[in-house]
Design an enzyme around this catalytic site. Structure first.
Site, PDB file in Angstrom:
ATOM      1  N   THR A 252       0.850  -1.193   0.000  1.00  0.00           N
ATOM      2  CA  THR A 252       0.000   0.000   0.000  1.00  0.00           C
ATOM      3  C   THR A 252       0.882   1.238   0.000  1.00  0.00           C
ATOM      4  O   THR A 252       2.103   1.149  -0.085  1.00  0.00           O
ATOM      5  CB  THR A 252      -0.913   0.032   1.239  1.00  0.00           C
ATOM      6  OG1 THR A 252      -0.132   0.379   2.397  1.00  0.00           O
ATOM      7  CG2 THR A 252      -1.572  -1.320   1.482  1.00  0.00           C
ATOM      8  N   CYS A 253       0.258   2.402   0.129  1.00  0.00           N
ATOM      9  CA  CYS A 253       1.015   3.652   0.159  1.00  0.00           C
ATOM     10  C   CYS A 253       1.961   3.717   1.354  1.00  0.00           C
ATOM     11  O   CYS A 253       2.989   4.388   1.291  1.00  0.00           O
ATOM     12  CB  CYS A 253       0.058   4.842   0.222  1.00  0.00           C
ATOM     13  SG  CYS A 253      -0.872   5.095  -1.292  1.00  0.00           S
TER      14      CYS A 253
ATOM     15  N   GLU B  63      -9.399   2.460   4.970  1.00  0.00           N
ATOM     16  CA  GLU B  63      -9.019   1.784   3.725  1.00  0.00           C
ATOM     17  C   GLU B  63      -8.196   0.535   3.935  1.00  0.00           C
ATOM     18  O   GLU B  63      -8.270  -0.409   3.150  1.00  0.00           O
ATOM     19  CB  GLU B  63      -8.203   2.706   2.805  1.00  0.00           C
ATOM     20  CG  GLU B  63      -8.910   3.936   2.321  1.00  0.00           C
ATOM     21  CD  GLU B  63      -8.398   5.154   3.054  1.00  0.00           C
ATOM     22  OE1 GLU B  63      -8.233   6.185   2.406  1.00  0.00           O
ATOM     23  OE2 GLU B  63      -8.155   5.058   4.267  1.00  0.00           O
TER      24      GLU B  63
ATOM     25  N   GLN C 101      -7.737  -3.008   1.783  1.00  0.00           N
ATOM     26  CA  GLN C 101      -6.513  -3.281   1.036  1.00  0.00           C
ATOM     27  C   GLN C 101      -5.919  -4.628   1.425  1.00  0.00           C
ATOM     28  O   GLN C 101      -5.452  -5.386   0.571  1.00  0.00           O
ATOM     29  CB  GLN C 101      -5.509  -2.155   1.283  1.00  0.00           C
ATOM     30  CG  GLN C 101      -5.921  -0.832   0.658  1.00  0.00           C
ATOM     31  CD  GLN C 101      -5.063   0.331   1.146  1.00  0.00           C
ATOM     32  OE1 GLN C 101      -4.621   0.362   2.295  1.00  0.00           O
ATOM     33  NE2 GLN C 101      -4.838   1.300   0.274  1.00  0.00           N
TER      34      GLN C 101
ATOM     35  N   THR D 151      -7.509   8.463 -10.986  1.00  0.00           N
ATOM     36  CA  THR D 151      -8.833   7.832 -10.984  1.00  0.00           C
ATOM     37  C   THR D 151      -8.884   6.604 -10.076  1.00  0.00           C
ATOM     38  O   THR D 151      -9.778   5.772 -10.201  1.00  0.00           O
ATOM     39  CB  THR D 151      -9.221   7.401 -12.417  1.00  0.00           C
ATOM     40  OG1 THR D 151      -8.200   6.523 -12.931  1.00  0.00           O
ATOM     41  CG2 THR D 151      -9.367   8.604 -13.334  1.00  0.00           C
ATOM     42  N   GLY D 152      -7.932   6.493  -9.158  1.00  0.00           N
ATOM     43  CA  GLY D 152      -7.876   5.336  -8.265  1.00  0.00           C
ATOM     44  C   GLY D 152      -8.724   5.500  -7.022  1.00  0.00           C
ATOM     45  O   GLY D 152      -9.637   6.342  -6.963  1.00  0.00           O
ATOM     46  N   ALA D 153      -8.397   4.690  -6.003  1.00  0.00           N
ATOM     47  CA  ALA D 153      -9.209   4.663  -4.781  1.00  0.00           C
ATOM     48  C   ALA D 153      -9.191   6.004  -4.063  1.00  0.00           C
ATOM     49  O   ALA D 153     -10.242   6.505  -3.628  1.00  0.00           O
ATOM     50  CB  ALA D 153      -8.707   3.555  -3.851  1.00  0.00           C
TER      51      ALA D 153
ATOM     52  N   ALA E 169      -8.654   8.923  -5.339  1.00  0.00           N
ATOM     53  CA  ALA E 169      -9.409   9.883  -6.154  1.00  0.00           C
ATOM     54  C   ALA E 169     -10.905   9.706  -5.930  1.00  0.00           C
ATOM     55  O   ALA E 169     -11.642  10.688  -5.742  1.00  0.00           O
ATOM     56  CB  ALA E 169      -9.064   9.692  -7.625  1.00  0.00           C
TER      57      ALA E 169
END
Length: 487
Positions: free
Chosen positions: A56-57, A123, A127, A197-199, A201
Site C-alpha cells: 500500500t502507500c 481503507e 486493502q 482515478t484510483g481509490a 481519487a
C-alpha cells in the site's frame, strides 16, 4: 511456521518505500520462480508453502507459511531485490522480520488501522482483504494463512464497531480533505481538481461532494478520466487543458501514482492553492512545495490532527487485537492434532470396514444394513470423547502430550508442526533454527551473502542517499530505537 517481513512508514522514509514497492505486483510470481530454480538446482523441497503480499502507500509486507525461517526470508529478499532493481544488501536493511506470535499481533493492528499514518483509517482493511483474495485466487495461500487473515478481518470489524479510534473508520482521503478545508477556510465556492482515478481519487471526490463542492474536475495521466468523471458527475480535463485547470483550482488532489506529471511552471498562475499529494509515487515535482502561495500536504503530514493520548478506545482496541491473536494461536494448536485425529479415524474406519465386509459374507439384505449402521453409530460415539479431549488439550497447550500418548497407545507415529521445526537444520547445520525475539532487521536475521561493510553496500544502491535519514537504518518501532549503519 508463520513468518513475515515488513517495511512501513514506521521504519523507513516514504521515498524508500516507493523504491522498494516498484514492481511489487510481480513479487509473488518472482518468489515462485526463484523457489522453482533453487529446488531444481539443489533437489531440496520448496521452502515457502504460501505467501500473501500486502503493498500500500504506507507499507510493504510479505506473510509466509514456510518450513524454514531463514531460507524463506532469504528467498523473499532476493525476489524484492529483483522486482525493485535495488541492491540486495540495501533491501535487507529496509525490512524487519519476525515469526510466530509477533506476526498476527502486527497484522491485526495493521488491519484494524492501529498502525496507519491516519490512526483508525478505514481503507487498510479493504486493502489487506484484497491482497489476501488475490493470493487465494492465485493458489498461493494455505490453511494457516487463511486462518491468520480471517481472524484479522474479524478483528478489524470488531475494532471499528466496538472501539473506534482516531479517524474512527473514516478514510485517509477524508482526513486529508479535512486538513485542506482548514487551509482554505472552508469549501464554499471552491474548485477542486482531482488528478488520478484510483481509490484515493474516488474517496476524495466523494468526500468533497458531500461537503458541498460542486465544481469538481478530473484529469487522468493514463487517459481514464472520461469513465471516472461520468460515473462521479465531474468535469473531464483534457491534457491541453491541464494548465488552465490548475490555475483555476483552489484544491488539487494529486493521487494518480504514475510519477511526476505536475511541474512548478504549471502553478505560476495558480494563486492560493492547496495540493494534497497523496500518492506514494508522487505526482508532484519536488519544487512545487517551494512555490509561494502553494501549500502541499503529503502523506506524512496526515499524522498530525489525530490526538489519541490516553484514549480509552485505543486500550479497548488493543484488547480486541490481543483476543484475536490468542484465538488464532488456539486454532493453530488445535490444527496441530488434526493429523493424529485423522490417523485415528482412518485406523478405526479401516477396522470397521474389515468387520462389516466379514459380516456381509455371513448376513445379507436389510439385516446387514441395520448392523452396519449400528456399528458406525457406536464408533462415532466412541470417537467423540477422544476428539473433544484432544481439542481441549490442544487449546490448553498440551498438544504434544496428546500426540505422544497417541503414539504410545495406538502405535501410530504422528509428527507435529513443532517436531518438524525442531528437526529442521539451523544456521550451522544443527537441529532447530534460532527464532528471532520479536521483530528484528532482516540483515541481522539473515547474514549478508557478500563480504564487506553493509554501509558500503547501501551507498552503492541507487536509493542510498535518500533512503535513510541522517545516515541511520530503519527504525524498529517495537524496540523504540534505530541502529547506525556501522552497527
Amino acid at each position: 511456521m508463520l513468518a513475515a517481513l515488513r517495511a512501513t512508514h514506521e521504519h523507513v522514509d516514504l521515498d524508500v518505500l516507493d523504491a522498494l514497492t516498484r514492481g511489487a505486483d510481480t513479487l509473488p510470481a518472482v518468489i515462485e520462480e526463484l523457489q522453482t530454480q533453487r529446488t531444481a538446482a539443489t533437489g531440496a523441497a520448496p521452502v515457502v508453502a504460501g505467501q500473501v503480499v500486502v503493498s500500500t502507500c504506507n507499507r510493504f509486507e510479505v506473510y509466509l507459511d514456510t518450513d524454514r525461517f531463514h531460507e524463506g526470508l532469504d528467498l523473499v529478499i532476493d525476489a524484492i531485490a529483483r522486482t525493485s532493481g535495488l541492491e540486495r544488501e540495501a533491501v535487507s536493511l529496509c525490512f524487519d522480520a519476525a515469526m510466530d506470535a509477533p506476526v498476527p499481533l502486527h497484522l491485526y493492528e495493521v488491519t484494524s488501522g492501529l498502525r496507519s499514518l491516519v490512526l483508525g483509517e478505514a481503507e487498510i482493511a479493504g486493502q489487506v482483504r484484497q491482497a489476501y483474495e488475490t493470493a487465494r485466487r492465485d493458489g498461493r495461500t494455505t490453511s494457516m494463512l487463511h486462518d491468520l487473515f480471517q481472524h484479522g478481518f474479524r478483528c478489524a470489524k470488531q475494532v471499528a464497531t466496538q472501539a473506534p479510534v482516531g479517524a474512527a473508520g473514516r478514510s485517509g482521503a477524508a482526513v486529508a480533505v479535512d486538513r485542506a478545508g482548514i487551509e482554505l477556510g472552508g469549501f464554499e465556492g471552491r474548485t477542486a481538481l482531482i488528478v488520478g482515478t484510483g481509490a484515493y481519487a474516488r474517496l476524495g471526490l466523494a468526500d468533497l461532494a458531500r461537503r458541498g463542492v460542486t465544481d469538481l474536475r478530473v484529469f487522468s495521466p493514463s487517459g481514464r478520466a472520461a469513465g471516472f468523471a461520468q460515473r462521479h458527475g465531474a468535469t473531464i480535463i483534457e491534457p491541453d487543458g491541464l494548465d488552465a485547470a490548475l490555475a483555476d483550482a483552489d484544491l488539487v488532489l494529486a493521487c494518480s501514482g504514475r510519477g511526476t506529471s505536475l511541474f512548478p511552471e504549471q502553478f505560476l498562475a495558480a494563486g492560493r492553492t492547496v495540493v494534497l499529494d497523496l500518492a506514494l509515487h508522487s505526482d508532484l515535482h519536488p519544487l512545487v512545495r517551494h512555490l509561494k502561495g502553494v501549500t502541499v500536504l503529503g502523506l506524512t503530514d496526515l499524522r498530525v490532527g489525530v490526538d489519541v493520548t490516553d484514549d480509552p478506545a485505543l486500550v479497548t482496541a488493543r484488547g480486541i487485537v490481543a483476543e484475536n491473536v490468542e484465538a488464532f494461536r488456539v486454532q493453530q494448536e488445535v490444527r496441530r492434532i488434526d493429523p493424529a485425529m485423522a490417523a485415528l479415524r482412518r485406523e478405526v474406519a479401516d477396522s470397521a470396514d474389515d468387520e462389516i465386509d466379514r459380516l456381509r459374507r455371513d448376513v445379507a439384505g436389510e439385516t446387514a444394513d441395520v448392523l452396519e449402521r449400528s456399528i458406525r453409530k457406536i464408533l462415532a460415539k466412541v470417537m467423540h470423547q477422544p476428539a473433544e479431549r484432544a481439542r481441549h488439550l490442544a487449546e490448553t497447550g498440551f498438544a504434544d502430550a496428546y500426540v505422544e500418548a497417541f503414539h504410545t497407545i495406538f502405535g501410530i507415529d504422528i509428527s507435529t508442526v513443532r517436531d518438524a521445526a525442531e528437526a529442521s537444520p539451523g544456521e550451522n547445520g544443527e537441529g532447530g533454527e534460532v527464532s528471532p525475539a520479536g521483530w528484528m532487521r532482516v540483515d541481522r536475521t539473515v547474514p549478508p551473502r557478500l563480504d564487506g561493510e553493509v554501509a558500503a553496500a547501501l551507498s552503492s544502491a541507487d536509493l542510498g542517499r535518500v533512503a535513510l535519514r541522517e545516515g541511520r537504518c530503519p527504525v524498529d518501532a517495537d524496540a523504540g530505537s534505530s541502529a547506525p549503519l556501522d552497527a
